[in-house]
Design a protein around this motif. Structure first.
Motif, PDB file in Angstrom:
ATOM      1  N   LYS A 223     -11.111  -8.479  -5.326  1.00 10.94           N
ATOM      2  CA  LYS A 223     -10.684  -6.732  -5.173  1.00 10.94           C
ATOM      3  C   LYS A 223      -9.779  -6.191  -3.827  1.00 10.94           C
ATOM      4  CE  LYS A 223     -13.257  -5.522  -9.588  1.00 10.94           C
ATOM      5  NZ  LYS A 223     -14.716  -4.596  -9.293  1.00 10.94           N
ATOM      6  N   PHE A 224      -8.905  -5.757  -3.937  1.00  9.82           N
ATOM      7  CA  PHE A 224      -8.742  -5.699  -2.576  1.00  9.82           C
ATOM      8  C   PHE A 224      -8.389  -4.088  -2.735  1.00  9.82           C
ATOM      9  CE2 PHE A 224      -7.121  -9.608  -3.912  1.00  9.82           C
ATOM     10  CZ  PHE A 224      -7.610 -10.493  -2.559  1.00  9.82           C
ATOM     11  N   ARG A 225      -8.143  -2.953  -1.183  1.00 10.21           N
ATOM     12  CA  ARG A 225      -8.105  -1.718  -1.009  1.00 10.21           C
ATOM     13  C   ARG A 225      -6.697  -1.903  -0.037  1.00 10.21           C
ATOM     14  NH1 ARG A 225     -10.084   2.761   1.876  1.00 10.21           N
ATOM     15  NH2 ARG A 225     -12.088   1.721   2.326  1.00 10.21           N
ATOM     16  N   ILE A 226      -5.393  -1.744  -1.016  1.00 12.45           N
ATOM     17  CA  ILE A 226      -4.413  -1.876   0.625  1.00 12.45           C
ATOM     18  C   ILE A 226      -3.756  -0.562   1.090  1.00 12.45           C
ATOM     19  CG2 ILE A 226      -2.095  -2.802   0.532  1.00 12.45           C
ATOM     20  CD1 ILE A 226      -3.072  -5.065  -1.866  1.00 12.45           C
ATOM     21  N   VAL A 227      -3.189  -0.517   2.359  1.00 13.03           N
ATOM     22  CA  VAL A 227      -3.003   0.744   2.537  1.00 13.03           C
ATOM     23  C   VAL A 227      -1.456   0.615   3.314  1.00 13.03           C
ATOM     24  CG1 VAL A 227      -3.349   2.309   4.814  1.00 13.03           C
ATOM     25  CG2 VAL A 227      -5.419   1.644   3.737  1.00 13.03           C
ATOM     26  N   VAL A 228      -0.590   1.578   2.095  1.00 11.76           N
ATOM     27  CA  VAL A 228       0.887   1.383   3.410  1.00 11.76           C
ATOM     28  C   VAL A 228       1.572   2.723   3.853  1.00 11.76           C
ATOM     29  CG1 VAL A 228       3.139   1.062   1.943  1.00 11.76           C
ATOM     30  CG2 VAL A 228       1.686  -0.119   0.653  1.00 11.76           C
TER      31      VAL A 228
END
Length: 430
Positions: A223-228
């Motif tokens: 599981k990943f939390r990605i910030v763009v």
């Protein structure tokens, strides 16, 4: 019927009664259940559980992450073993009342069943304590990751890290638990065995007509939390070639995650379950997007491959859009196998009781996964209608609930009557 004869069938209706009582907490106008962890709605359910335990002479303990334990002394003087049984009370937003809650309810009524059996000399338990466990924050809806309470209990997650987790409003889990009066300090007995009953959240049992699922293993998850990060601009006059649109880059990630799943060599499930945009105005180019991405598979190699491909996709999306994409948080859950000796004994108990069952795997995570690292654990499933879950239409028939409870008590009676040290190895969290 002679009043001195125990009718085991008398306990199953109490499961339905208690289940419906819990269904009052967090119920919305649409019939859904919204009972997020450490909310006022969950406080109502927690309070009801504690009242029920005390009313039935079961001691209540609350630990430092808000896990609730109902401790019943079975009176076995030559043993200090503890047999745990339970699940969770928190729900997803607009979820149902069976996910988690059914396991807590069945654990409660099973306490009455066991006490009655022991009082009638129909059961000689090899355990001193039967412990009803209600774990904090299993769902991972308000605070992430999921399985918070059982992860702290098992040593997988540090207490201070769990307490400092924040929801979308910046409220910490410690503050939320304190606000509802469930930030405890007590320590429950250490478990020597853990049993959990849960709805299947799939259609295999319903399709086969079997009463119980014996879960052999759980898929792993990444599981990943990605910030763009892009740049805010006017959506009108700003030339297309000058824009650094974080939403465009995030959209590419959504499509890439789906493609990674579809092109995998082994079975691989994926999702982007949540996205938060800023400034989230119709006339401003999005300058920040936050995504929650996950992959699930029974193959550790496939999960590793999916992670590598995701990292490549992030780099490519950055090159194509001029945005910066980074993984700010990663949670790994390894493929977990449950205790084979416990599975075999559970199967024999179900066969002896004439209960139909099948072995299967689970894709969804459950607290039993974390307990398996502490002690031998068993996870049982009952059918769920059309496999629908995390939705208002989540449903298990009364007949399946009663049959599931009867199957669970057959397994419970068999396991709790046996000195598990003869066949199972207790894990250590020291």
């Amino acid at each position: 019927m002679d009043k001195d004869v125990c009718d085991d069938r008398a306990f199953a209706p109490q499961v339905l009664e208690l289940l419906y009582e819990f269904g009052k907490f967090g119920r919305t106008d649409t019939g859904a259940i919204t009972r997020l962890v450490a909310s006022q709605e969950e406080k109502g359910a927690r309070d009801h559980l504690c009242r029920w335990l005390k009313d039935h002479g079961i001691a209540v303990m609350i630990d430092a992450i808000g896990n609730i334990f109902g401790v019943l002394d079975l009176g076995t003087e030559d043993s200090d073993r503890a047999f745990f049984c339970g699940s969770h009370l928190d729900s997803q937003p607009n979820g149902g009342n069976y996910d988690g809650c059914l396991g807590v309810v069945c654990a409660c009524i099973a306490a009455l069943y066991l006490r009655d059996k022991v009082a009638r000399n129909e059961l000689k338990p090899a355990y001193r304590y039967y412990v009803i466990a209600c774990w904090t924050g299993e769902e991972g809806a308000r605070f992430q990751p999921s399985l918070i309470g059982s992860s702290v209990f098992s040593g997988e997650l540090k207490l201070e890290d769990a307490r400092s987790l924040q929801d979308s409003d910046g409220v910490s889990l410690e503050e939320a638990l304190c606000a509802i009066g469930y930030l405890g300090s007590q320590r429950a007995p250490r478990p020597d065995f853990y049993l959990e009953l849960h709805i299947e959240q799939a259609k295999r049992l319903e399709a086969s007509g079997n009463t119980i699922g014996l879960v052999e293993a759980c898929w792993g998850a990444e599981k990943f939390r990605i910030v763009v990060t892009g740049r805010a601009d006017h959506t009108g006059p700003t030339p297309m070639e000058d824009r650094r649109n974080a939403l465009l880059a995030a959209s590419k990630v959504v499509l890439d995650v789906e493609a990674i799943s579809r092109n995998a060599n082994d079975e691989l499930y994926s999702s982007v379950g949540r996205m938060v945009l800023s400034p989230n105005s119709p006339n401003t180019v999005v300058d920040r997007a936050e995504l929650w991405v996950e992959f699930r598979s029974a193959s550790e190699m496939e999960l590793q491959s999916a992670t590598r491909r995701l990292e490549q996709c992030l780099r490519l999306a950055g090159e194509q859009t001029g945005c910066n994409l980074s993984i700010v948080k990663r949670e790994k859950r390894a493929v977990t196998c449950f205790d084979e000796a416990a599975l075999e004994q559970a199967g024999l108990a179900l066969e002896g009781a004439g209960v139909s069952y099948q072995r299967l795997n689970t894709i969804a995570g459950h607290d039993a996964l974390r307990l398996q690292s502490v002690c031998p654990s068993a996870l049982l499933f009952v059918p769920s209608k059309d496999g629908i879950t995390h939705a208002p239409s989540e449903f298990t028939t009364d007949e399946d609930v009663r049959a599931g409870f009867d199957g669970m008590t057959a397994v419970l009676t068999s396991l709790i009557a046996r000195a598990q040290g003869d066949a199972f190895v207790r894990r250590s969290t020291e």
